[in-house]
Design a protein around this motif. Structure first.
Motif, PDB file in Angstrom:
ATOM      1  N   THR A 282      -8.688  33.593  30.809  1.00  0.00           N
ATOM      2  CA  THR A 282      -9.141  34.855  30.209  1.00  0.00           C
ATOM      3  C   THR A 282      -8.379  35.187  28.924  1.00  0.00           C
ATOM      4  N   LEU A 283      -7.372  34.393  28.592  1.00  0.00           N
ATOM      5  CA  LEU A 283      -6.671  34.563  27.309  1.00  0.00           C
ATOM      6  C   LEU A 283      -7.456  33.980  26.147  1.00  0.00           C
ATOM      7  N   VAL A 284      -8.501  33.213  26.435  1.00  0.00           N
ATOM      8  CA  VAL A 284      -9.324  32.644  25.372  1.00  0.00           C
ATOM      9  C   VAL A 284     -10.118  33.766  24.720  1.00  0.00           C
ATOM     10  N   LYS A 285     -10.027  33.834  23.408  1.00  0.00           N
ATOM     11  CA  LYS A 285     -10.816  34.828  22.671  1.00  0.00           C
ATOM     12  C   LYS A 285     -12.286  34.464  22.849  1.00  0.00           C
ATOM     13  N   ARG A 286     -13.096  35.475  23.097  1.00  0.00           N
ATOM     14  CA  ARG A 286     -14.474  35.227  23.481  1.00  0.00           C
ATOM     15  C   ARG A 286     -15.459  35.908  22.546  1.00  0.00           C
ATOM     16  N   PRO A 287     -16.672  35.351  22.580  1.00  0.00           N
ATOM     17  CA  PRO A 287     -17.106  34.084  23.152  1.00  0.00           C
ATOM     18  C   PRO A 287     -16.705  32.904  22.269  1.00  0.00           C
TER      19      PRO A 287
ATOM     20  N   PHE B 126     -17.437  37.055  17.758  1.00  0.00           N
ATOM     21  CA  PHE B 126     -18.833  37.368  17.450  1.00  0.00           C
ATOM     22  C   PHE B 126     -18.919  38.235  16.205  1.00  0.00           C
ATOM     23  N   SER B 127     -18.409  37.722  15.111  1.00  0.00           N
ATOM     24  CA  SER B 127     -18.405  38.431  13.831  1.00  0.00           C
ATOM     25  C   SER B 127     -19.674  38.109  13.047  1.00  0.00           C
ATOM     26  N   ALA B 128     -19.845  38.763  11.915  1.00  0.00           N
ATOM     27  CA  ALA B 128     -20.986  38.495  11.041  1.00  0.00           C
ATOM     28  C   ALA B 128     -20.987  37.035  10.584  1.00  0.00           C
ATOM     29  N   ASN B 129     -19.809  36.484  10.296  1.00  0.00           N
ATOM     30  CA  ASN B 129     -19.719  35.085   9.878  1.00  0.00           C
ATOM     31  C   ASN B 129     -20.204  34.150  10.978  1.00  0.00           C
ATOM     32  N   VAL B 130     -19.856  34.449  12.201  1.00  0.00           N
ATOM     33  CA  VAL B 130     -20.288  33.620  13.328  1.00  0.00           C
ATOM     34  C   VAL B 130     -21.799  33.752  13.510  1.00  0.00           C
ATOM     35  N   ARG B 131     -22.318  34.962  13.400  1.00  0.00           N
ATOM     36  CA  ARG B 131     -23.770  35.162  13.532  1.00  0.00           C
ATOM     37  C   ARG B 131     -24.517  34.385  12.458  1.00  0.00           C
ATOM     38  N   ASP B 132     -24.016  34.392  11.212  1.00  0.00           N
ATOM     39  CA  ASP B 132     -24.642  33.601  10.139  1.00  0.00           C
ATOM     40  C   ASP B 132     -24.635  32.123  10.496  1.00  0.00           C
ATOM     41  N   TRP B 133     -23.521  31.635  11.005  1.00  0.00           N
ATOM     42  CA  TRP B 133     -23.407  30.230  11.396  1.00  0.00           C
ATOM     43  C   TRP B 133     -24.388  29.909  12.530  1.00  0.00           C
TER      44      TRP B 133
END
Length: 114
Positions: free
Chosen positions: A86-91, A103-110
């Motif tokens: 649970t220490l893993v930053k998610r998702p 789950f940032s804007a950059n990740v959504r674009d990717w």
């Protein structure tokens, strides 16, 4: 694409809903229920580094004794992540050889790029 997270995590639920709304095919792996392999952790650490992968704002991190909190080197972080997935930053999003965390804007674009 494989999405790793925790079912009860608000950000993970938001990300899965976003993926479903866009008909982006993905497999879900629950870190708490299904666990995470050492190979997965090593691959993620190599791709994004420990600073991006370890969620130091999590309840799990705050509950660790200061002596248990690892230095932010991959070799020190790996055993702690194995013991506390649970220490893993998610998702965590994995598509081919590429890995993105959060789950940032950059990740959504990717995610929207094929």
């Amino acid at each position: 694409m494989i999405v790793y997270g925790i079912r009860s995590c608000d950000t993970c639920r938001k990300a899965r809903r976003w993926l479903d709304d866009r008909d982006l095919d993905h497999d879900w792996v629950d870190l708490r229920e299904d666990g995470v392999t050492t190979a997965d952790l090593r691959r993620w650490l190599k791709a994004v580094g420990p600073d991006a992968l370890v969620n130091r704002r999590s309840t799990t991190w705050r509950q660790l004794a200061k002596a248990e909190r690892p230095a932010m080197q991959a070799s020190a972080v790996l055993p702690v992540l194995q013991a506390h997935p649970t220490l893993v930053k998610r998702p965590v999003f994995e598509r081919g050889d590429e890995v993105r965390v959060g789950f940032s804007a950059n990740v959504r674009d990717w995610l929207e790029r094929s």
